[in-house]
Design a protein around this motif. Structure first.
Motif, PDB file in Angstrom:
ATOM      1  N   ILE A   1      73.058   2.965 -36.495  1.00  0.00           N
ATOM      2  CA  ILE A   1      73.294   4.019 -37.477  1.00  0.00           C
ATOM      3  C   ILE A   1      74.766   4.387 -37.374  1.00  0.00           C
ATOM      4  CG2 ILE A   1      72.748   6.392 -38.147  1.00  0.00           C
ATOM      5  CD1 ILE A   1      69.936   5.894 -36.970  1.00  0.00           C
ATOM      6  N   PRO A   2      75.499   4.324 -38.492  1.00  0.00           N
ATOM      7  CA  PRO A   2      76.931   4.649 -38.446  1.00  0.00           C
ATOM      8  C   PRO A   2      77.169   6.057 -37.899  1.00  0.00           C
ATOM      9  CG  PRO A   2      76.351   3.693 -40.566  1.00  0.00           C
ATOM     10  CD  PRO A   2      75.063   3.940 -39.823  1.00  0.00           C
ATOM     11  N   LYS A   3      78.234   6.223 -37.117  1.00  0.00           N
ATOM     12  CA  LYS A   3      78.538   7.504 -36.479  1.00  0.00           C
ATOM     13  C   LYS A   3      78.785   8.618 -37.487  1.00  0.00           C
ATOM     14  CE  LYS A   3      80.347   5.330 -32.389  1.00  0.00           C
ATOM     15  NZ  LYS A   3      79.707   5.648 -31.201  1.00  0.00           N
ATOM     16  N   ASP A   4      79.275   8.283 -38.684  1.00  0.00           N
ATOM     17  CA  ASP A   4      79.578   9.309 -39.680  1.00  0.00           C
ATOM     18  C   ASP A   4      78.395   9.601 -40.608  1.00  0.00           C
ATOM     19  OD1 ASP A   4      79.636   6.883 -41.013  1.00  0.00           O
ATOM     20  OD2 ASP A   4      81.403   7.364 -42.196  1.00  0.00           O
ATOM     21  N   LEU A   5      77.221   9.044 -40.310  1.00  0.00           N
ATOM     22  CA  LEU A   5      76.031   9.271 -41.111  1.00  0.00           C
ATOM     23  C   LEU A   5      75.193  10.396 -40.488  1.00  0.00           C
ATOM     24  CD1 LEU A   5      74.182   8.231 -43.466  1.00  0.00           C
ATOM     25  CD2 LEU A   5      73.021   6.872 -41.738  1.00  0.00           C
TER      26      LEU A   5
ATOM     27  N   VAL B   1      71.623  12.120 -40.127  1.00  0.00           N
ATOM     28  CA  VAL B   1      70.215  11.781 -40.264  1.00  0.00           C
ATOM     29  C   VAL B   1      69.396  13.050 -40.089  1.00  0.00           C
ATOM     30  CG1 VAL B   1      68.299  10.426 -39.327  1.00  0.00           C
ATOM     31  CG2 VAL B   1      70.605   9.465 -39.370  1.00  0.00           C
TER      32      VAL B   1
END
Length: 75
Positions: free
Chosen positions: A67-71, A73
């Motif tokens: 999961i991208p760090k800037d996303l 959730v």
């Protein structure tokens, strides 16, 4: 077809960077530990269509990749 019960590690190894549909997921209260691998695809829409068709009662849908760090959730 026999049931394919796998751990989350096995699922991630078998279906890298894919959306997976699990039936009867088993958790430790916070994280899913294993489940019956029903379907997997690179496209989330494909997994949701399969879920709609099968009408399963106890399921989990997961992404096996990073999961991208800037996303953000939201659970």
């Amino acid at each position: 077809m026999p049931k394919q019960i796998l751990t989350m590690t096995e699922i991630a190894e078998q279906c890298p960077d894919e959306w997976v549909l699990l039936a009867n997921p088993v958790s430790d209260g916070f994280r899913v530990q294993r489940g019956e691998l029903i379907y997997h695809s690179k496209r989330k829409d494909d997994v949701h269509k399969k879920l709609f068709i099968l009408k399963l009662k106890s399921v989990g849908v997961f992404w096996t990749g990073e999961i991208p760090k800037d996303l953000v959730v939201v659970l």
